[in-house]
Design an enzyme around this catalytic site. Sequence first.
Site, mmCIF file in Angstrom:
data_model
loop_
_atom_site.group_PDB
_atom_site.id
_atom_site.type_symbol
_atom_site.label_atom_id
_atom_site.label_comp_id
_atom_site.label_asym_id
_atom_site.label_seq_id
_atom_site.Cartn_x
_atom_site.Cartn_y
_atom_site.Cartn_z
ATOM 1 N N GLU A 79 0.817 -1.205 0.000
ATOM 2 C CA GLU A 79 0.000 0.000 0.000
ATOM 3 C C GLU A 79 0.856 1.262 0.000
ATOM 4 O OE1 GLU A 79 -3.472 2.188 2.708
ATOM 5 O OE2 GLU A 79 -2.589 0.288 3.376
ATOM 6 N N GLU A 107 -10.019 5.502 0.363
ATOM 7 C CA GLU A 107 -9.602 4.103 0.262
ATOM 8 C C GLU A 107 -9.935 3.691 -1.168
ATOM 9 O OE1 GLU A 107 -7.990 2.271 2.321
ATOM 10 O OE2 GLU A 107 -8.482 2.772 4.405
#
Length: 264
Positions: free
Chosen positions: A95, A225
Amino acid sequence: MSAPRRALVLTPALLLLVACTAAGPAAPTPSVAVPTSSVTGSPAPSPQRTVVLDPGHNGGNASARAAVTRQVPDGRGGTKACNTTGTSTDAGYPEHAFTWDLAARVRAHLEADGVAVVLTRTSDDGVGPCVDERGKAGQEAGADLLVSLHADGAAATGRGFHVAYSSPPLNEAQSGPALDLARDLRDALRAGGFPTSDYIGRDGLSPRSDLGGLNFATVPAALVECANMRNPGEAAVVSSADGRERYATAIATGIRRFLAGLPG
């Protein structure tokens, strides 16, 4: 809707940097020149606007457990860990690398329209900063808004993006402008062909009280997100340069729409 304008202050505690030195895809050198190009389909903001982008996590977090697990204020009277390592795809694409590359791409779009962009970390091989520092970065920079960039790590069956905002609100910026920003980001991502989350939030929006990076913000702030990195289909999108450019175009469009609605 925005905090009063003031000079950019680069504090050591926040490690804010306008010119980044990434080992991977480098963020472009900042410029405040009035551009001749823009992101297609979105209104042009004032060339004097400032945006803080917060690429989630950091590449050195995994090797600095003591630093990232220490407790810091959460903005609502409690504490939480300074930071985490973030998630990754099943193939190992992390990420922190995704958000770092994405931030550089969003920044390039915004700077092409004369928007000044500040990042909350200087590279993808450092540690932190902590969530409370990230949350304060918008007001410390005298920015018009702050957008935190992330990707989720949920069950593989879940898919879609969601945009979080601090709720219940703790200040005037959170009580309305932050939700407006979240909606602009949601609408732009949806228009860009990305599905809203089917496992968290509602209609692509997620009110949260537990995110220190939003609770401390006194400028409009939202957290995107972008996808579920554990979902095979979405993992393929976030792992590709073309996919990250699609996310960047949509996020930049949402930011520019919000900026265009601010009073001059």
